[in-house]
Enzyme design. Structure first.
Site, mmCIF file in Angstrom:
data_model
loop_
_atom_site.group_PDB
_atom_site.id
_atom_site.type_symbol
_atom_site.label_atom_id
_atom_site.label_comp_id
_atom_site.label_asym_id
_atom_site.label_seq_id
_atom_site.Cartn_x
_atom_site.Cartn_y
_atom_site.Cartn_z
ATOM 1 N N ALA A 121 0.824 -1.214 0.000
ATOM 2 C CA ALA A 121 0.000 0.000 0.000
ATOM 3 C C ALA A 121 0.858 1.264 0.000
ATOM 4 O O ALA A 121 0.445 2.299 -0.525
ATOM 5 C CB ALA A 121 -0.949 0.003 1.198
ATOM 6 N N THR A 122 2.059 1.194 0.565
ATOM 7 C CA THR A 122 2.935 2.377 0.548
ATOM 8 C C THR A 122 3.231 2.781 -0.894
ATOM 9 O O THR A 122 3.089 3.947 -1.273
ATOM 10 C CB THR A 122 4.254 2.088 1.292
ATOM 11 O OG1 THR A 122 3.943 1.806 2.667
ATOM 12 C CG2 THR A 122 5.213 3.271 1.221
ATOM 13 N N ASN B 71 -5.809 3.192 10.650
ATOM 14 C CA ASN B 71 -4.987 2.104 11.164
ATOM 15 C C ASN B 71 -4.667 2.210 12.647
ATOM 16 O O ASN B 71 -4.188 1.260 13.240
ATOM 17 C CB ASN B 71 -3.684 2.020 10.354
ATOM 18 C CG ASN B 71 -3.020 3.360 10.200
ATOM 19 O OD1 ASN B 71 -3.584 4.283 9.602
ATOM 20 N ND2 ASN B 71 -1.830 3.494 10.743
ATOM 21 N N GLN C 286 -6.547 -0.810 5.494
ATOM 22 C CA GLN C 286 -7.201 -1.460 6.644
ATOM 23 C C GLN C 286 -8.626 -1.892 6.329
ATOM 24 O O GLN C 286 -9.155 -2.794 6.974
ATOM 25 C CB GLN C 286 -7.223 -0.509 7.864
ATOM 26 C CG GLN C 286 -5.865 -0.185 8.435
ATOM 27 C CD GLN C 286 -5.172 -1.374 9.103
ATOM 28 O OE1 GLN C 286 -5.784 -2.393 9.431
ATOM 29 N NE2 GLN C 286 -3.865 -1.252 9.302
ATOM 30 N N SER D 80 -3.407 -3.644 0.491
ATOM 31 C CA SER D 80 -2.185 -4.344 0.887
ATOM 32 C C SER D 80 -2.525 -5.764 1.309
ATOM 33 O O SER D 80 -3.497 -5.978 2.049
ATOM 34 C CB SER D 80 -1.545 -3.595 2.063
ATOM 35 O OG SER D 80 -0.393 -4.280 2.495
ATOM 36 N N HIS E 179 -0.784 -7.885 3.259
ATOM 37 C CA HIS E 179 -0.436 -8.339 4.617
ATOM 38 C C HIS E 179 -1.326 -7.749 5.700
ATOM 39 O O HIS E 179 -1.131 -8.018 6.886
ATOM 40 C CB HIS E 179 1.050 -8.122 4.915
ATOM 41 C CG HIS E 179 1.454 -6.730 5.263
ATOM 42 N ND1 HIS E 179 1.674 -6.320 6.561
ATOM 43 C CD2 HIS E 179 1.688 -5.649 4.496
ATOM 44 C CE1 HIS E 179 2.046 -5.046 6.567
ATOM 45 N NE2 HIS E 179 2.058 -4.618 5.317
ATOM 46 N N THR F 118 9.365 -7.203 -12.669
ATOM 47 C CA THR F 118 8.791 -8.547 -12.726
ATOM 48 C C THR F 118 7.798 -8.724 -11.597
ATOM 49 O O THR F 118 8.119 -8.425 -10.431
ATOM 50 C CB THR F 118 9.908 -9.603 -12.594
ATOM 51 O OG1 THR F 118 10.858 -9.372 -13.631
ATOM 52 C CG2 THR F 118 9.356 -11.009 -12.700
ATOM 53 N N CYS G 207 4.965 2.087 12.226
ATOM 54 C CA CYS G 207 5.990 2.951 11.640
ATOM 55 C C CYS G 207 6.442 4.017 12.615
ATOM 56 O O CYS G 207 7.573 4.448 12.596
ATOM 57 C CB CYS G 207 5.459 3.623 10.386
ATOM 58 S SG CYS G 207 4.057 2.788 9.669
#
Ligand SMILES: *Cc1c(COP(=O)(O)O)cnc(C)c1O
Length: 388
Positions: free
Chosen positions: A72-73, A155, A183, A203, A205, A243, A329
């Site tokens: 997502a970043t 988040n 989220q 994202s 994860h 790739t 973070c």
């Protein structure tokens, strides 16, 4: 000492069903999905396209609107910088870029970085419940605006913005609408068409898939144009060279498929676990405050304040519990959470706030222990401090 993981907002474990889908792609179906001259390459490409379909379905998109990224970043950077730079290159005069004060750092920093390129970042405040004031958004949009970024769910607090009514205001003003769904996707109903989104980031994860993969939804009709971040082979419709990590993408697809089928069951279970936790703390006469209490929130993200007990002390007292004070973070720095500060909490209140994020694999037995441990730790920390 049995560990209890309550930091699913930072990252979720990979679902066993996701791992089962990924396993053969590591060693057997390892071919480059862009190698279309042979059968193994074609099979890898098929796995990618199947996953693209699952990710698209989760958010109500067309598979052709899904661009895979590293997470997502990257998706947030590509959406915000890519759209702004493309418009600038076309000679578009709209220079304002609007984001909300409680957005993830990667959104806020992307918006702020654009100031060096001649854009005008505007950061909207939120109320005590973490919500954007529609009138403030309308005021900010009085100046011609290129793009507005509003996350669906936060988040640190789980607060859901009223994206459909805020989005309408954005679209009426003719700006592009981006939403960070990291989220929200797989945790609540999300439909990019109903929300009239132009760009949206997800994202893997955060939804029981692997780390290192995510996606950007890029609307096709009307087509949203972006300037890519990377130079290279022009994969992903020229928007994201490199790739594709077919193994991670296959896992992401399976995670999205499972989330679409099971998010409501997860939501009910997490709602019950949250109630169980609050009940357990009340039973032990532990004073607590739920931040953003009046907002609609994701049940799996609880911003809990224990008055008189600094969160860092609680965490030191409970090494067996994996939780955090805010986003992963920013938990290394000592500054109080900018999300809670934006909601008007004073530094002491922010420092007394813990983020508890149970997930799909948290059990009622875990919550019994969490309530006990938190109640004991809060009492001990408060007692120590009163004798100091
Ligand atoms: C985790 C998260 C991100 C970053 O996602 P990555 O895939 O880890 O880069 C962005 N926004 C929000 C709201 C998040 O929770």
């Amino acid at each position: 000492m049995q560990e209890i993981y309550l930091d699913n907002a930072a990252s979720t474990p990979c679902d066993a069903r996701v791992m089962a889908v990924m396993a053969p792609l590591f060693a057997e179906e390892f071919a480059n999905p862009h190698s279309d001259t042979h059968a193994p390459g074609k099979r890898a490409a098929e796995a990618v396209e199947q996953a693209r379909g699952h990710v698209a379905e989760l958010i109500g998109a067309d598979p052709r609107e899904i661009i895979f990224t590293s997470g997502a970043t990257e998706a947030n950077n590509l959406a915000i910088k890519g759209a702004a730079r493309f418009r600038m290159k076309q000679g578009d005069g709209r220079k304002r870029i609007i984001a909300v004060a409680t957005e993830h750092k990667c959104v806020l920093e992307s918006v702020r970085d654009l100031a060096q390129e001649g854009f005008e970042p505007v950061i909207l405040g939120v109320d005590h419940n973490g919500r954007v004031d529609p009138a403030a958004l309308r005021d900010a949009l009085a100046v011609p605006t290129a793009l507005v970024s509003i996350m669906a769910a936060n988040n640190e607090t789980g607060v859901m913005q009223d994206l459909s009514s805020l989005g309408r205001i954005v679209k009426e003003a003719g700006a592009l609408l981006h939403s960070d769904l990291a989220q929200a996707a797989g945790k609540m109903a999300i439909d990019v068409r109903a929300l009239d989104l132009d760009l949206a980031s997800v994202s893997a994860h955060k939804m029981y898939g692997p780390k290192g993969v995510g996606a950007l939804f890029v609307r096709r009709r009307p087509r949203v144009r972006l300037e890519p971040l990377f130079s290279g082979g022009g994969q992903e419709r020229g928007l994201r060279s490199g790739t594709l990590p077919s193994t991670l993408i296959a896992g992401f697809g399976e995670a999205a498929r499972i989330a679409r089928a099971e998010w409501q069951a997860d939501d009910h279970r997490l709602t019950a676990l949250a109630q169980q936790l609050f009940h357990g703390l009340r039973e032990r006469q532990t004073p607590f405050v739920i931040n953003a209490q009046e907002a609609r929130r994701l049940p799996g993200i609880i911003s809990l304040r224990l008055p008189g007990a600094p969160a860092t002390r609680i965490m030191e007292a409970l090494p067996e519990m994996a939780l955090s004070v805010g986003s992963a973070c920013s938990s290394a720095d000592l500054a109080p959470s900018y999300v809670l500060t934006a909601m008007g909490l004073n530094p002491t209140e922010a420092a007394e706030s813990l983020r508890l994020s149970p997930g799909r694999f948290t059990t009622p037995a875990d919550i019994v222990r969490v309530a006990e441990l938190l109640a004991d730790a809060a009492q001990r920390v408060r007692a120590e401090r009163s004798t100091q």
